[in-house]
Design a protein around this motif. Structure first.
Motif, PDB file in Angstrom:
ATOM      1  N   ILE A 108       0.814  -1.191  -0.096  1.00 31.20           N
ATOM      2  CA  ILE A 108       0.174   0.091   0.108  1.00 31.20           C
ATOM      3  C   ILE A 108       0.905   1.267   0.263  1.00 31.20           C
ATOM      4  N   ILE A 109       0.487   2.213  -0.851  1.00 30.94           N
ATOM      5  CA  ILE A 109       1.376   3.498  -0.839  1.00 30.94           C
ATOM      6  C   ILE A 109       0.254   4.566  -0.374  1.00 30.94           C
TER       7      ILE A 109
ATOM      8  N   ALA B 296      -0.422  -3.038  -4.509  1.00 30.35           N
ATOM      9  CA  ALA B 296      -1.867  -3.594  -4.645  1.00 30.35           C
ATOM     10  C   ALA B 296      -2.606  -2.259  -4.508  1.00 30.35           C
ATOM     11  N   LEU B 297      -2.387  -1.127  -3.766  1.00 31.77           N
ATOM     12  CA  LEU B 297      -3.193   0.001  -3.727  1.00 31.77           C
ATOM     13  C   LEU B 297      -2.599   1.082  -3.429  1.00 31.77           C
ATOM     14  N   VAL B 298      -3.105   2.087  -3.956  1.00 26.84           N
ATOM     15  CA  VAL B 298      -2.702   3.494  -3.796  1.00 26.84           C
ATOM     16  C   VAL B 298      -3.954   4.089  -2.933  1.00 26.84           C
ATOM     17  N   LEU B 299      -3.760   4.909  -1.995  1.00 25.92           N
ATOM     18  CA  LEU B 299      -4.673   5.415  -0.872  1.00 25.92           C
ATOM     19  C   LEU B 299      -4.137   6.532  -0.024  1.00 25.92           C
ATOM     20  N   ILE B 300      -4.562   7.591  -0.599  1.00 25.76           N
ATOM     21  CA  ILE B 300      -3.656   8.932  -0.222  1.00 25.76           C
ATOM     22  C   ILE B 300      -4.911   9.934   0.374  1.00 25.76           C
TER      23      ILE B 300
ATOM     24  N   GLY C   3      -1.173   4.943 -10.599  1.00 23.87           N
ATOM     25  CA  GLY C   3      -1.530   3.735  -9.989  1.00 23.87           C
ATOM     26  C   GLY C   3      -1.940   2.624 -11.006  1.00 23.87           C
ATOM     27  N   HIS C   4      -3.004   3.132 -11.760  1.00 27.66           N
ATOM     28  CA  HIS C   4      -3.549   2.007 -12.702  1.00 27.66           C
ATOM     29  C   HIS C   4      -2.519   1.602 -13.666  1.00 27.66           C
ATOM     30  N   LYS C   5      -1.845   2.346 -14.125  1.00 26.90           N
ATOM     31  CA  LYS C   5      -0.860   1.818 -15.002  1.00 26.90           C
ATOM     32  C   LYS C   5       0.386   0.770 -14.695  1.00 26.90           C
ATOM     33  N   VAL C   6       0.516   0.594 -13.293  1.00 28.28           N
ATOM     34  CA  VAL C   6       0.997  -0.566 -12.664  1.00 28.28           C
ATOM     35  C   VAL C   6       0.360  -1.589 -12.134  1.00 28.28           C
ATOM     36  N   GLY C   7      -1.036  -1.441 -12.389  1.00 31.21           N
ATOM     37  CA  GLY C   7      -1.966  -2.398 -12.107  1.00 31.21           C
ATOM     38  C   GLY C   7      -2.459  -2.378 -10.677  1.00 31.21           C
TER      39      GLY C   7
ATOM     40  N   GLY D 236      -7.539   4.582  -4.541  1.00 28.96           N
ATOM     41  CA  GLY D 236      -8.701   5.255  -3.763  1.00 28.96           C
ATOM     42  C   GLY D 236      -8.141   6.754  -2.962  1.00 28.96           C
ATOM     43  N   TRP D 237      -9.111   7.125  -2.617  1.00 27.72           N
ATOM     44  CA  TRP D 237      -8.918   8.645  -1.934  1.00 27.72           C
ATOM     45  C   TRP D 237      -9.548   8.733  -0.586  1.00 27.72           C
ATOM     46  N   ASP D 238      -8.873   9.336   0.504  1.00 29.42           N
ATOM     47  CA  ASP D 238      -9.483   9.669   1.653  1.00 29.42           C
ATOM     48  C   ASP D 238      -9.694  11.196   1.337  1.00 29.42           C
TER      49      ASP D 238
END
Length: 428
Positions: free
Chosen positions: A126-127, A184-188, A208-212, A216-218
Motif C-alpha cells: 500500500i502506498i 496493490a493499492l494507492v490510498l492517499i 497507479g492504474h498503469k502498474v496494475g 482510492g482517496w480519503d
C-alpha cells in the motif's frame, strides 16, 4: 488583483461577493459578546440555520407516524439516502449511481478496502503519504496485520524531501513506478490535513492504474473544498466525512464513491447487509444477498435518518450555489488571507512561514502557518480574542477560510488581532 490591508478594501470585496449573504445562513459562536472569526471549518463546520428545520421534520414524523415514517413521512425514511445522489454527485464529480451515504469515514474506508485491497503473495503493498492523518495510519496498520503482512514491508510512505514541507508529485509517481508489480493499492488523502497540500489526484490515479494497482482517496479535507472529478479521473473508490466543509454536524455520516466500472463485477468481495440488498425485494427477507446496483449496494445497515437530515440540509445548500462559485470565492479569500499574513509579518518583523503551497492549484481553503519564534501563547491570545483556529505541535496554526461563511472583513480583522497579539508580547 492588488490587495490592500484596509477595512474599507475588505468591505468592498464583501460587497462584490455573491456568496457574502450566506454568512447569514450560519450560527456563529460568541466570544466577548462578538461573533467569532471561524477558521476551523476544516475540523468542524458551523451549523447552518436551515439544519433545525430538517431535523425537526424527522422528529415530528417520528412522533406522529412512528414506524410508519419509513413509508409515509414527508421524506420517507426507507429511501431518504437517495435524495443525496444528485447533489453529492455534483460535489464530487460523479454519476448519481456512484455515490451513497453510510457509516463514518474510517469505517467506510475499511469496508471499501474489503473490495479494493486484495493482496496476493506478489502484489500486497500500500502506498500512502508520510504524515497521513493518524486514523488512516491506524487503518493501514490494522489492514496489513489482518492480512498477515509486516507493516514495515507492506506500507510504503512517500516522504517529503529534507527541508521541504510538501510532497513533490514527481516523488509520488517515482515511488509508484518503483513499487510497480508489488503495489496493490494507492490510498492517499486528497488534501493533506497538516499542510493543506492538494494532490494531483488525476495524475496519481492514472499512474497507479498503469502498474496494475487500485487507487482510492480519503477526501476528508477535499469534499466540498476541492473541485473533484472522480468519475472522469477513473478513481476506483473514495470516501469522505461530511462534518468539515459540508457542515453536517459532529461525527456525522460519511459519503462514498465507487466507480461504475465496478458495479457489475460479481467477483468483487464486499461485506453485505440488509440495506444493500435489492430495494424492491428488501422486505421479503430473502436469505441470499442480491445487491442494489451502484454504490448503494455497498450499504450494510439501516440508514441513520437523524444524522442524514442535517447533511441533506447542507448538500442542498451546496447544490443551489454550485461548486464553481465556491471555488472562485475559496481561491480569492485564501489569497487575501495570505496577503494579510504577509503584511502583518512585515509590520511586526515576525517570521511567519506559510507551509501550504503558494500555487493556488495546489491548495484549497487552508493555510498552515509555521510560527517561528512564537509559541502556543499567541494561539491562546487569538482564541481569547475571538479567533477560533487550530493548533498543531510544535508551532503551526491552521487557518481555513471556508467560503460559505467567512468574509473578507474577517480576514482583515484577524490580521489586526494577530498584530495586536504579537505586539503585546514585544511590549512586555
Amino acid at each position: 488583483m492588488n490587495f490592500k490591508n484596509t477595512l474599507e478594501f475588505a468591505q468592498q470585496l464583501d460587497a462584490n461577493d455573491i456568496l457574502h449573504k450566506y454568512q447569514e445562513e450560519f450560527i456563529f459562536p460568541q466570544v466577548n459578546d462578538k461573533k467569532v472569526i471561524y477558521f476551523t471549518g476544516n475540523s468542524l463546520g458551523l451549523q447552518p440555520k436551515r439544519t433545525k428545520k430538517y431535523v425537526d421534520e424527522v422528529m415530528d414524523d417520528w412522533a406522529n407516524l412512528a414506524v410508519e415514517g419509513h413509508f409515509y413521512a414527508k421524506k420517507p425514511w426507507w429511501d431518504y439516502h437517495e435524495r443525496f445522489a444528485e447533489p453529492l454527485s455534483k460535489i464530487v464529480g460523479a454519476l448519481p449511481s456512484e455515490v451513497t451515504v453510510m457509516n463514518t469515514l474510517t469505517v467506510n474506508l475499511h469496508l471499501l478496502m474489503v473490495s479494493f485491497y486484495r493482496p496476493t503473495k506478489k502484489r500486497y503493498k500500500i502506498i500512502c503519504e508520510e504524515k497521513a492523518f493518524p486514523s488512516d495510519q491506524y487503518m493501514f496498520q490494522s489492514q496489513v496485520d489482518f492480512h498477515g503482512y509486516k507493516r514495515e514491508d507492506a506500507i510504503v510512505e512517500i516522504k517529503r524531501r529534507d527541508g521541504e514541507h510538501n510532497i513533490r508529485l514527481e516523488d509520488v509517481l517515482a515511488k509508484i513506478e518503483e513499487v510497480g508489480e508489488e503495489l496493490a493499492l494507492v490510498l492517499i488523502g486528497g488534501v493533506n490535513y497538516y499542510t493543506g497540500q492538494v494532490f494531483d489526484m488525476k495524475t496519481i490515479t492514472a499512474a497507479g492504474h498503469k502498474v496494475g494497482a487500485c487507487v482510492g482517496w480519503d477526501l476528508a479535507h477535499a469534499a466540498g473544498n476541492v473541485k473533484l472529478q472522480l468519475h472522469d479521473w477513473n478513481v476506483d473508490f473514495a470516501s469522505w466525512c461530511s462534518y468539515k466543509y459540508m457542515n453536517s454536524g459532529p461525527g456525522n455520516a460519511s459519503g462514498c464513491f465507487i466507480h461504475e466500472k465496478h458495479h457489475n463485477d460479481a467477483t468483487l468481495p464486499r461485506f453485505a447487509g440488509w440495506w444493500g440488498h435489492n430495494k424492491e425485494r428488501r422486505f421479503k427477507m430473502e436469505q441470499t444477498f442480491d445487491p442494489v446496483h451502484g454504490a448503494d449496494g455497498w450499504q450494510i445497515s439501516n440508514i441513520p435518518i437523524l444524522s442524514l437530515a442535517p447533511y441533506l440540509a447542507s448538500v442542498e445548500m451546496f447544490d443551489e450555489i454550485g461548486m464553481d462559485a465556491l471555488m472562485q470565492k475559496r481561491d480569492s479569500i485564501t489569497s487575501y488571507l495570505e496577503f494579510i499574513l504577509h503584511e502583518i509579518d512585515k509590520e511586526t518583523d515576525s517570521t511567519f512561514e506559510i507551509i501550504t503551497p503558494a500555487n493556488p492549484t495546489d491548495r484549497a481553503s487552508q493555510l498552515s502557518v509555521l510560527l517561528h519564534g512564537e509559541g502556543r501563547s499567541l494561539f491562546d491570545y487569538l482564541m481569547k480574542n475571538g479567533v477560533i483556529t487550530d493548533w498543531r505541535e510544535p508551532n503551526v496554526i491552521r487557518l481555513a477560510p471556508a467560503p460559505l461563511y467567512t468574509s473578507y472583513e474577517d480576514m482583515y480583522n484577524f490580521g489586526q488581532i494577530l498584530k495586536a497579539g504579537i505586539m503585546s508580547k514585544i511590549s512586555v
